[in-house]
Design an enzyme around this catalytic site. Structure first.
Site, PDB file in Angstrom:
ATOM      1  N   ARG A  58       0.827  -1.217   0.000  1.00  0.00           N
ATOM      2  CA  ARG A  58       0.000   0.000   0.000  1.00  0.00           C
ATOM      3  C   ARG A  58       0.857   1.261   0.000  1.00  0.00           C
ATOM      4  NH1 ARG A  58      -3.542  -1.310   4.883  1.00  0.00           N
ATOM      5  NH2 ARG A  58      -2.548  -3.354   4.930  1.00  0.00           N
ATOM      6  N   GLU A  95       0.972  -5.181  13.390  1.00  0.00           N
ATOM      7  CA  GLU A  95      -0.202  -5.247  14.274  1.00  0.00           C
ATOM      8  C   GLU A  95      -0.741  -6.689  14.201  1.00  0.00           C
ATOM      9  OE1 GLU A  95      -3.485  -2.739  13.158  1.00  0.00           O
ATOM     10  OE2 GLU A  95      -4.425  -2.892  15.128  1.00  0.00           O
TER      11      GLU A  95
END
Ligand SMILES: O=P(O)(O)OC[C@H]1O[C@H](OP(=O)(O)OP(=O)(O)O)[C@H](O)[C@@H]1O
Ligand SMILES: Nc1ncnc2[nH]cnc12
Length: 170
Positions: A58, A95
């Protein structure tokens, strides 16, 4: 321009408990996409950037148009085994999950001022690793530009020695 209302939040993706910030709904809106890149370009311009770097995948979507809009070069930071030339690498935690990032050894000349761009700052693991790679090559990290910052995670704290721009906060 309200960028936050263009971002879609999807609960429990890619695993239970994660509220995934989906930027595809922003990217398909040409006006919002241009506005986001222009804001990042102002930030990068003020910091006299020589190069723009961004982590796969991304990060590419923002860093490449940012570089193009400023007439600067783009340096890809890729997950392991994807770059064909001689690389420098670093492992990091996310994460969700774990990974390894690489940069071409000849991608940055010592002293070049590099802006690193990515879609989202969560734990800061990806960007801390990207910074390590840039600095290992002698690059100067002139700033970090994110579309989104998750302020409930300690990313900003981890990056306290750097100049950080985020366009939307959660
Ligand atoms: O601050 P952190 O905790 O490191 O998390 C943020 C990173 O996680 C996501 O990338 P991901 O590794 O999921 O890869 P993708 O861009 O290929 O989807 C996102 O695009 C950031 O690069
Ligand atoms: N909550 C989240 N949404 C989208 N991308 C992410 N990368 C790491 N955490 C994320």
């Amino acid at each position: 321009m309200n960028l936050k209302e263009k971002i879609r939040v999807i609960p429990d993706f890619p695993e239970p408990g994660i509220r995934f910030k989906d930027i595809t709904t922003l990217l398909k809106d040409g006006e919002a996409f241009k506005y986001a890149i222009d804001r990042m370009a102002n930030f990068a311009n003020e910091r006299n950037a020589d190069l723009i770097a961004g982590p796969e995948a991304r990060g590419f979507v923002l860093a490449a148009p940012l570089a193009y809009s400023m007439g600067l070069g783009f340096v890809p930071i890729r997950k392991s085994g994807k770059l064909p030339g001689e690389t420098v690498s670093v492992s990091y935690e996310l994460e969700y999950g774990k990974d390894k990032l690489e940069i071409h050894r000849d991608a940055i000349q010592p002293g070049q001022r590099v802006i690193i761009a990515d879609d989202l700052l969560a734990t800061g693991g990806t960007i801390a690793s990207t910074i390590k790679l840039v600095e290992e090559l002698g690059g100067v990290v002139a700033g970090l530009a994110f579309m989104i910052e998750l302020t409930y995670l300690p990313g900003r704290e981890k990056l306290k020695d750097y100049d950080v721009l985020s366009l939307v906060q959660y």
